[in-house]
Motif scaffolding. Structure first.
Motif, PDB file in Angstrom:
ATOM      1  N   GLN A   1      -9.483   4.637   1.420  1.00 49.18           N
ATOM      2  CA  GLN A   1      -9.293   3.072   0.613  1.00 49.18           C
ATOM      3  C   GLN A   1      -8.654   2.476   1.482  1.00 49.18           C
ATOM      4  OE1 GLN A   1     -10.386   2.030  -2.140  1.00 49.18           O
ATOM      5  NE2 GLN A   1      -9.380   0.055  -1.729  1.00 49.18           N
ATOM      6  N   PHE A   2      -7.274   2.597   2.396  1.00 44.17           N
ATOM      7  CA  PHE A   2      -6.576   2.027   3.263  1.00 44.17           C
ATOM      8  C   PHE A   2      -7.052   1.815   4.636  1.00 44.17           C
ATOM      9  CE2 PHE A   2      -2.986   3.049  -0.146  1.00 44.17           C
ATOM     10  CZ  PHE A   2      -3.284   1.951  -0.945  1.00 44.17           C
TER      11      PHE A   2
ATOM     12  N   GLY B   1       0.780   4.066  -2.794  1.00 43.14           N
ATOM     13  CA  GLY B   1       0.455   5.339  -2.403  1.00 43.14           C
ATOM     14  C   GLY B   1       1.375   6.490  -2.988  1.00 43.14           C
TER      15      GLY B   1
ATOM     16  N   LEU C   1      -6.747   8.069  -0.489  1.00 42.29           N
ATOM     17  CA  LEU C   1      -6.001   6.951  -0.177  1.00 42.29           C
ATOM     18  C   LEU C   1      -6.365   6.403   1.336  1.00 42.29           C
ATOM     19  CD1 LEU C   1      -2.388   7.899  -1.431  1.00 42.29           C
ATOM     20  CD2 LEU C   1      -3.942   6.024  -2.197  1.00 42.29           C
ATOM     21  N   TYR C   2      -6.641   7.376   2.219  1.00 45.03           N
ATOM     22  CA  TYR C   2      -6.905   7.024   3.737  1.00 45.03           C
ATOM     23  C   TYR C   2      -8.250   6.260   3.969  1.00 45.03           C
ATOM     24  CZ  TYR C   2      -7.642   6.816   8.537  1.00 45.03           C
ATOM     25  OH  TYR C   2      -7.851   6.157   9.732  1.00 45.03           O
TER      26      TYR C   2
ATOM     27  N   THR D   1      -4.142  11.989  -0.700  1.00 44.31           N
ATOM     28  CA  THR D   1      -4.005  11.188   0.519  1.00 44.31           C
ATOM     29  C   THR D   1      -5.108  11.034   1.440  1.00 44.31           C
ATOM     30  OG1 THR D   1      -3.206  13.289   1.709  1.00 44.31           O
ATOM     31  CG2 THR D   1      -1.559  11.961   0.850  1.00 44.31           C
TER      32      THR D   1
ATOM     33  N   VAL E   1       1.215   6.691  -6.661  1.00 44.22           N
ATOM     34  CA  VAL E   1       0.191   7.609  -7.124  1.00 44.22           C
ATOM     35  C   VAL E   1       0.343   9.055  -6.905  1.00 44.22           C
ATOM     36  CG1 VAL E   1      -2.321   8.002  -6.794  1.00 44.22           C
ATOM     37  CG2 VAL E   1      -1.648   5.805  -6.818  1.00 44.22           C
TER      38      VAL E   1
ATOM     39  N   LEU F   1      -0.606   5.500   5.833  1.00 40.58           N
ATOM     40  CA  LEU F   1      -0.606   7.028   5.461  1.00 40.58           C
ATOM     41  C   LEU F   1       0.444   7.863   5.832  1.00 40.58           C
ATOM     42  CD1 LEU F   1      -2.429   8.452   3.350  1.00 40.58           C
ATOM     43  CD2 LEU F   1      -3.182   6.244   3.993  1.00 40.58           C
TER      44      LEU F   1
ATOM     45  N   GLN G   1       0.712  -1.227  -0.085  1.00 39.41           N
ATOM     46  CA  GLN G   1       0.158  -0.079  -0.037  1.00 39.41           C
ATOM     47  C   GLN G   1       0.939   1.429   0.013  1.00 39.41           C
ATOM     48  OE1 GLN G   1      -2.271  -0.769   3.527  1.00 39.41           O
ATOM     49  NE2 GLN G   1      -4.128  -1.856   2.321  1.00 39.41           N
TER      50      GLN G   1
END
Length: 273
Positions: A223-224, A112, A220-221, A217, A115, A230, A108
């Motif tokens: 998502q993860f 990240g 992404l947070y 971000t 990306v 993060l 991840q």
């Protein structure tokens, strides 16, 4: 307390379980997470304003970006959040401190960072035609050239840990638990993240550019849902930029003329080339 009540109290809350009670501790935590950095900066400015003129004059010669004390003070925000979390009897999982497995976390983090960097490159031609063409961002990054490599890494890790803990780990997790709305929680966290950067180092043009990685971000947070992941993504992204600070300084006119050729390659993405 029944076993069921005890289980519910210690269970991390997420988007699927709205309706969690807003306690005074959580309300205070949301204030600290969303506007704590700005309130801290204002408080420190007020304190500095009351110092003797000689002390204030000495501090004005040191840009905020290169004053490690300013960065160290940012740790006060996650410390306050942890204190509120402890007072409420909650675990770190309540602010996203969880990973699926070390292997998944590493994957991840890699995704990240890729990306973030990839979108920086792809969006460069657009940003090169908007606002000040990246000059203010380059000037802000160039200010860190006065710091040593370990000091720049300290700044990067501090930004990653403190900002992610506040804007994403605490704010998004708690707002998700309270509302069950990922768009609302993410939108509030993103807005606070972007606006929170407006200040001495970053002007409105730079903040407009910073809003892009802030949005990424945030997504992404969501998502993860992993604060450690993060923090690593954010810190690595910032470390890359800060390690190139000398070349950004050259672009903004603060560096040595002898590094101009190297600078053009390092910051070419700012011009969309």
């Amino acid at each position: 307390m029944t076993d069921r009540a005890r289980t519910n109290r210690n269970k991390p809350q997420g988007a699927a379980t709205p309706g969690v009670e807003l306690t005074p501790f959580t309300a205070a935590g949301l204030v600290v997470a969303l506007v704590g950095f700005r309130l801290l900066n204002r408080a420190r400015r007020a304190i500095r304003a009351r110092r003797p003129d000689s002390a204030r004059s000495a501090e004005r010669t040191r840009p905020a970006a290169t004053d490690l004390r300013e960065h160290a003070w940012k740790w006060a925000i996650p410390v306050c959040l942890l204190a509120l979390l402890a007072a409420e009897g909650r675990s770190l999982a309540w602010i996203g401190w969880r990973i699926e497995s070390p292997a998944v976390a590493l994957q991840q983090v890699g995704v990240g960072v890729a990306v973030l960097v990839g979108l920086n490159v792809l969006s460069a031609p657009v940003w090169a035609r908007v606002g000040d063409r990246g000059d203010s961002l380059a000037a802000g990054l160039g200010a860190f050239a006065a710091l040593s490599v370990p000091e720049r890494l300290f700044v990067a890790v501090t930004a990653g840990a403190t900002e992610e803990a506040a804007f994403h780990g605490y704010a998004i997790e708690r707002l998700l638990a309270l509302t069950g709305s990922a768009p609302l929680a993410g939108g509030v966290g993103f807005a606070a993240f972007a606006v929170g950067h407006l200040g001495d180092t970053w002007d409105r043009h730079a903040v407009a550019r910073i809003a892009q990685p802030a949005l990424v971000t945030t997504l992404l947070y969501l998502q993860f849902r992993s604060l450690p992941v993060l923090i690593a993504i954010h810190a690595l992204h910032d470390a890359v930029a800060l390690l190139l600070a000398d070349r950004f300084a050259s672009r903004s006119g603060d560096g040595d003329s002898g590094t101009d050729e190297e600078a053009s390659a390092a910051v070419r993405w700012l011009d969309g080339e």
